[in-house]
Design a protein around this motif. Structure first.
Motif, PDB file in Angstrom:
ATOM      1  N   ASP A   1       5.551 -14.823  -0.045  1.00 40.34           N
ATOM      2  CA  ASP A   1       6.947 -15.202   0.206  1.00 40.34           C
ATOM      3  C   ASP A   1       7.870 -14.011  -0.024  1.00 40.34           C
ATOM      4  OD1 ASP A   1       6.337 -17.970   0.655  1.00 40.34           O
ATOM      5  OD2 ASP A   1       6.072 -18.185  -1.504  1.00 40.34           O
ATOM      6  N   LYS A   2       7.508 -13.175  -1.002  1.00 39.31           N
ATOM      7  CA  LYS A   2       8.313 -11.994  -1.305  1.00 39.31           C
ATOM      8  C   LYS A   2       7.401 -10.783  -1.438  1.00 39.31           C
ATOM      9  CE  LYS A   2      12.289 -14.137  -1.825  1.00 39.31           C
ATOM     10  NZ  LYS A   2      13.494 -13.905  -1.046  1.00 39.31           N
ATOM     11  N   TYR A   3       7.831  -9.688  -0.824  1.00 39.15           N
ATOM     12  CA  TYR A   3       7.128  -8.413  -0.970  1.00 39.15           C
ATOM     13  C   TYR A   3       8.021  -7.506  -1.806  1.00 39.15           C
ATOM     14  CZ  TYR A   3       4.112 -10.155   2.748  1.00 39.15           C
ATOM     15  OH  TYR A   3       3.233 -10.906   3.490  1.00 39.15           O
ATOM     16  N   HIS A   4       7.534  -7.146  -2.981  1.00 37.83           N
ATOM     17  CA  HIS A   4       8.345  -6.396  -3.939  1.00 37.83           C
ATOM     18  C   HIS A   4       7.800  -4.971  -4.063  1.00 37.83           C
ATOM     19  CE1 HIS A   4       9.652  -5.842  -8.420  1.00 37.83           C
ATOM     20  NE2 HIS A   4      10.346  -5.092  -7.596  1.00 37.83           N
ATOM     21  N   LEU A   5       8.631  -3.990  -3.736  1.00 34.99           N
ATOM     22  CA  LEU A   5       8.230  -2.590  -3.913  1.00 34.99           C
ATOM     23  C   LEU A   5       8.768  -2.085  -5.246  1.00 34.99           C
ATOM     24  CD1 LEU A   5       8.792  -0.818  -0.460  1.00 34.99           C
ATOM     25  CD2 LEU A   5       6.986  -2.397  -1.149  1.00 34.99           C
ATOM     26  N   ASN A   6       7.855  -1.733  -6.149  1.00 32.56           N
ATOM     27  CA  ASN A   6       8.234  -1.126  -7.420  1.00 32.56           C
ATOM     28  C   ASN A   6       8.326   0.377  -7.177  1.00 32.56           C
ATOM     29  OD1 ASN A   6       8.710  -1.033 -10.242  1.00 32.56           O
ATOM     30  ND2 ASN A   6       6.569  -0.503 -10.610  1.00 32.56           N
ATOM     31  N   GLU A   7       9.535   0.857  -6.844  1.00 30.66           N
ATOM     32  CA  GLU A   7       9.792   2.238  -6.421  1.00 30.66           C
ATOM     33  C   GLU A   7       9.399   2.400  -4.938  1.00 30.66           C
ATOM     34  OE1 GLU A   7      11.799   4.570  -6.654  1.00 30.66           O
ATOM     35  OE2 GLU A   7      11.424   5.233  -8.684  1.00 30.66           O
ATOM     36  N   GLY A   8       9.811   3.500  -4.323  1.00 33.06           N
ATOM     37  CA  GLY A   8       9.710   3.635  -2.865  1.00 33.06           C
ATOM     38  C   GLY A   8       8.371   4.072  -2.302  1.00 33.06           C
ATOM     39  N   HIS A   9       7.361   4.269  -3.170  1.00 27.54           N
ATOM     40  CA  HIS A   9       6.093   4.835  -2.676  1.00 27.54           C
ATOM     41  C   HIS A   9       5.452   4.003  -1.562  1.00 27.54           C
ATOM     42  CE1 HIS A   9       6.241   6.054  -7.081  1.00 27.54           C
ATOM     43  NE2 HIS A   9       6.410   7.182  -6.420  1.00 27.54           N
ATOM     44  N   ALA A  10       5.580   2.680  -1.633  1.00 20.82           N
ATOM     45  CA  ALA A  10       4.896   1.805  -0.663  1.00 20.82           C
ATOM     46  C   ALA A  10       5.793   1.433   0.516  1.00 20.82           C
ATOM     47  CB  ALA A  10       4.398   0.541  -1.364  1.00 20.82           C
ATOM     48  N   LEU A  11       6.834   2.224   0.755  1.00 25.99           N
ATOM     49  CA  LEU A  11       7.816   1.929   1.816  1.00 25.99           C
ATOM     50  C   LEU A  11       7.202   1.544   3.170  1.00 25.99           C
ATOM     51  CD1 LEU A  11      10.823   1.869   2.737  1.00 25.99           C
ATOM     52  CD2 LEU A  11      10.598   4.325   3.213  1.00 25.99           C
ATOM     53  N   PRO A  12       6.098   2.180   3.611  1.00 25.09           N
ATOM     54  CA  PRO A  12       5.531   1.775   4.913  1.00 25.09           C
ATOM     55  C   PRO A  12       5.234   0.273   5.022  1.00 25.09           C
ATOM     56  CG  PRO A  12       4.557   3.849   4.226  1.00 25.09           C
ATOM     57  CD  PRO A  12       5.384   3.363   3.063  1.00 25.09           C
ATOM     58  N   ALA A  13       5.046  -0.402   3.888  1.00 22.59           N
ATOM     59  CA  ALA A  13       4.810  -1.860   3.918  1.00 22.59           C
ATOM     60  C   ALA A  13       5.963  -2.570   4.624  1.00 22.59           C
ATOM     61  CB  ALA A  13       4.656  -2.405   2.493  1.00 22.59           C
ATOM     62  N   PHE A  14       7.198  -2.194   4.299  1.00 23.84           N
ATOM     63  CA  PHE A  14       8.363  -2.853   4.898  1.00 23.84           C
ATOM     64  C   PHE A  14       8.392  -2.650   6.420  1.00 23.84           C
ATOM     65  CE2 PHE A  14      11.566  -3.004   1.051  1.00 23.84           C
ATOM     66  CZ  PHE A  14      10.771  -3.959   0.445  1.00 23.84           C
ATOM     67  N   TYR A  15       8.109  -1.421   6.865  1.00 18.69           N
ATOM     68  CA  TYR A  15       8.133  -1.147   8.308  1.00 18.69           C
ATOM     69  C   TYR A  15       7.047  -1.941   9.026  1.00 18.69           C
ATOM     70  CZ  TYR A  15      11.471   2.618   7.575  1.00 18.69           C
ATOM     71  OH  TYR A  15      12.598   3.328   7.255  1.00 18.69           O
ATOM     72  N   TYR A  16       5.849  -1.941   8.435  1.00 21.36           N
ATOM     73  CA  TYR A  16       4.735  -2.662   9.056  1.00 21.36           C
ATOM     74  C   TYR A  16       5.038  -4.163   9.126  1.00 21.36           C
ATOM     75  CZ  TYR A  16       0.312  -5.124   9.446  1.00 21.36           C
ATOM     76  OH  TYR A  16      -0.663  -6.000   9.834  1.00 21.36           O
ATOM     77  N   LEU A  17       5.477  -4.731   8.014  1.00 25.57           N
ATOM     78  CA  LEU A  17       5.721  -6.182   7.960  1.00 25.57           C
ATOM     79  C   LEU A  17       6.866  -6.588   8.889  1.00 25.57           C
ATOM     80  CD1 LEU A  17       5.259  -6.519   4.113  1.00 25.57           C
ATOM     81  CD2 LEU A  17       3.837  -7.696   5.809  1.00 25.57           C
ATOM     82  N   LYS A  18       7.888  -5.737   8.952  1.00 22.93           N
ATOM     83  CA  LYS A  18       9.022  -6.018   9.852  1.00 22.93           C
ATOM     84  C   LYS A  18       8.544  -6.097  11.295  1.00 22.93           C
ATOM     85  CE  LYS A  18      13.527  -4.136  11.177  1.00 22.93           C
ATOM     86  NZ  LYS A  18      14.387  -2.942  11.128  1.00 22.93           N
ATOM     87  N   SER A  19       7.629  -5.169  11.664  1.00 19.30           N
ATOM     88  CA  SER A  19       7.113  -5.176  13.043  1.00 19.30           C
ATOM     89  C   SER A  19       6.262  -6.418  13.315  1.00 19.30           C
ATOM     90  CB  SER A  19       6.298  -3.911  13.318  1.00 19.30           C
ATOM     91  OG  SER A  19       5.042  -3.981  12.668  1.00 19.30           O
ATOM     92  N   LYS A  20       5.815  -7.063  12.231  1.00 21.29           N
ATOM     93  CA  LYS A  20       5.019  -8.305  12.370  1.00 21.29           C
ATOM     94  C   LYS A  20       5.904  -9.540  12.301  1.00 21.29           C
ATOM     95  CE  LYS A  20       0.821  -6.748  12.630  1.00 21.29           C
ATOM     96  NZ  LYS A  20       0.108  -6.924  13.888  1.00 21.29           N
ATOM     97  N   GLY A  21       7.220  -9.329  12.254  1.00 25.22           N
ATOM     98  CA  GLY A  21       8.140 -10.474  12.265  1.00 25.22           C
ATOM     99  C   GLY A  21       8.529 -10.994  10.895  1.00 25.22           C
TER     100      GLY A  21
END
Length: 547
Positions: free
Chosen positions: A179-199
């Motif tokens: 339900d929530k994807y939480h990034l603890n600091e910016g290292h995993a930023l590609p997660a947001f781009y990938y998930l956004k492209s998946k809707g």
């Protein structure tokens, strides 16, 4: 393979308050001394969070990296100066989930990423899924991506972000999504781009920013990242232009603040500093303060806790001396010096970074010599901490202290600053010294677990300290300097104030007014709990970010 670990799983019935499914992405987790996938504060914080999430029955899982060589093993050269060793780690207690995903890195579209799980019953945390590329079927270069935490090689660092971010997001998908994807600091930023492209919608993204330090807010050439596979797909020039700042750069923190529904800073002061730092950038989300904290069950000595609860001063003092004696065995082993449990012991222990000023005590050598040679009020000082393996100025400060303390019987510099030693230093110190340049320490959590163990904070009024301190009642606080004045001037004034506080307040109170000292110690414990224990923090994350 245990099939329950390739579905979203907890060994308890989730508390209704915490039912939203949260995937918590972090480059490091400090869960246990023996699982060496952490470097310092960020990892200790994440570890405490995962322990409290387990103890509060929250619907959280951790997503991290399985570092083959960890961060590094701290060793010594012949002259006792710092040596960085990289030794392979093998963890037989981790379980292969059987989940394998692929990510595209540069020109390789099929880098395999496998998820291993740290089960809750091992160390008392929520399940943490650790990703490795060191597996059959990957070429040599791909296998080295998960070798070293915070690798100094730029390309490796970008690849690590892709593995943690996109690889991690795909593993969460395989577990049924969150339900929530939480990034603890910016290292995993590609997660947001990938998930956004998946809707996946903005509403599902939250972010924690941890540092006002430039080095901690990564910034790289956006075109280079685009060609590298950072965004999970190739962005068009128009799409890329929406992401860039400062010419043609992608700033990880700015990008995360733009993509997240909500973000948090890690202390009230840090929230103000962060808002000020990022106010010039459009489309960024709201930043709220959620002050860092540490897990009481893990960090606080049980016998000290009992003596404090019963308000038994003598029992507490005796236990403290026993813990000092335990710590001093390490001092003897490493430095061949006999420390005395009756003598006030000051500890400075954290990452060796320039702004944290490990050597502030040595600013005026004459005053310092007077302090350490005072027969009426004797003192012992221990420094410990790990510089980044390529931070040569941090290593220089470490080595300077090694050389300076070598032939002085009441000074010691310890190596091996990991969770076990960190705990011993907190339990065995009388004073926990914290000397960052003001506004540079976002939170700083070591002083919290030190206070839980009756170590009195002597500190700059930065990070979490303004929320805790009652000067001369639960801690001793240096007068605040104007952070805009030249650095050398700040250092001079802070050093003078530090000598004054130690000479005129700390030492006389400890030796001449032991009941008053004990009152300060007990006040510190009462004020640090429960406000700075990670149960409060884990609960607040749900209230303010996850629900």
């Amino acid at each position: 393979m245990n099939t329950k670990y390739n579905t979203w799983y907890h060994p308890y019935k989730v508390d209704k308050k915490y039912s939203n499914k949260v995937a918590y992405f972090s480059m490091e987790f400090g869960i246990h001394q023996g699982l060496k996938i952490y470097s310092g504060g960020l990892g200790f914080l994440a570890g405490s969070h995962m322990r409290s999430a387990f103890e509060l029955k929250q619907n959280v899982i951790g997503i991290g990296m399985l570092w083959k060589y960890g961060y590094y093993d701290q060793a010594r050269n012949k002259d006792k100066t710092l040596r960085t060793d990289f030794i392979e780690k093998t963890y037989n207690f981790l379980e292969d989930t059987g989940i394998e995903v692929t990510v595209k890195i540069h020109n390789n579209p099929n880098v395999k990423v496998r998820a291993f799980v740290l089960k809750p019953e091992i160390f008392g945390s929520v399940p943490i899924y650790l990703l490795s590329t060191d597996i059959e079927g990957n070429d040599h270069l791909s296998r080295t991506i998960t070798d070293k935490l915070y690798d100094a090689n730029e390309n490796t660092r970008i690849a690590q972000s892709i593995v943690l971010g996109i690889g991690g997001a795909k593993v969460v998908e395989a577990l049924g999504g969150a339900d929530k994807y939480h990034l603890n600091e910016g290292h995993a930023l590609p997660a947001f781009y990938y998930l956004k492209s998946k809707g996946v919608k903005k509403n599902n993204f939250v972010f924690t920013t941890h540092t006002p330090e430039k080095a901690g807010n990564e910034e790289r050439d956006a075109n280079y990242l685009n060609n590298f596979g950072f965004f999970g797909r190739k962005l068009s020039n128009e799409e890329l232009s929406q992401e860039i700042v400062n010419g043609n750069k992608l700033n990880y923190t700015v990008a995360a603040l733009r993509m997240a529904k909500k973000a948090n800073a890690v202390s009230k002061l840090h929230a103000k500093v962060s808002k000020d730092m990022w106010k010039g950038f459009d489309r960024t989300c709201k930043i709220v303060p959620i002050t860092n904290a540490q897990n009481q069950n893990f960090w606080q000595d049980k016998k000290l806790k009992k003596a404090w609860e019963d308000k038994k001063e003598r029992t507490f003092v005796n236990r403290k001396k026993a813990l000092k004696s335990e710590l001093f065995k390490d001092v003897l082993d490493q430095t061949q010096k006999l420390f005395d449990p009756e003598v006030l012991t000051i500890v400075w222990a954290r990452r060796f970074a320039g702004y944290k000023r490990a050597d502030l005590l040595l600013h005026d050598i004459e005053r310092f010599e007077r302090l350490i040679n005072n027969k009426k009020y004797p003192v012992q000082i221990i420094w410990s901490g790990k510089p980044y393996p390529r931070d040569f100025s941090g290593i220089d400060i470490f080595n300077k202290l090694v050389h300076y303390s070598k032939y002085r019987p009441n000074l010691a510099v310890l190596i091996g600053y990991e969770m076990r030693l960190s705990r011993k230093l907190k339990e065995g110190s009388d004073v926990w010294l914290n000397t960052p340049r003001i506004t540079r320490e976002a939170s700083g959590t070591s002083g919290m677990s030190a206070a839980m163990n009756g170590s009195v904070n002597v500190s700059i009024n930065d990070g979490w300290i303004p929320e805790f301190q009652r000067n001369n009642k639960n801690s001793f606080i240096l007068p605040e300097q104007d952070y805009k004045m030249p650095v050398w001037e700040q250092d001079k004034l802070d050093a003078e104030n530090l000598y004054d506080i130690l000479e005129n307040k700390v030492l006389p109170t400890y030796y001449d007014k032991p009941h008053k000292w004990q009152e300060i110690v007990f006040n510190g414990i009462s004020d640090v709990l429960p406000e700075f224990s990670s149960h409060r923090m884990a609960d607040q994350y749900y209230k303010e970010l996850f629900n």
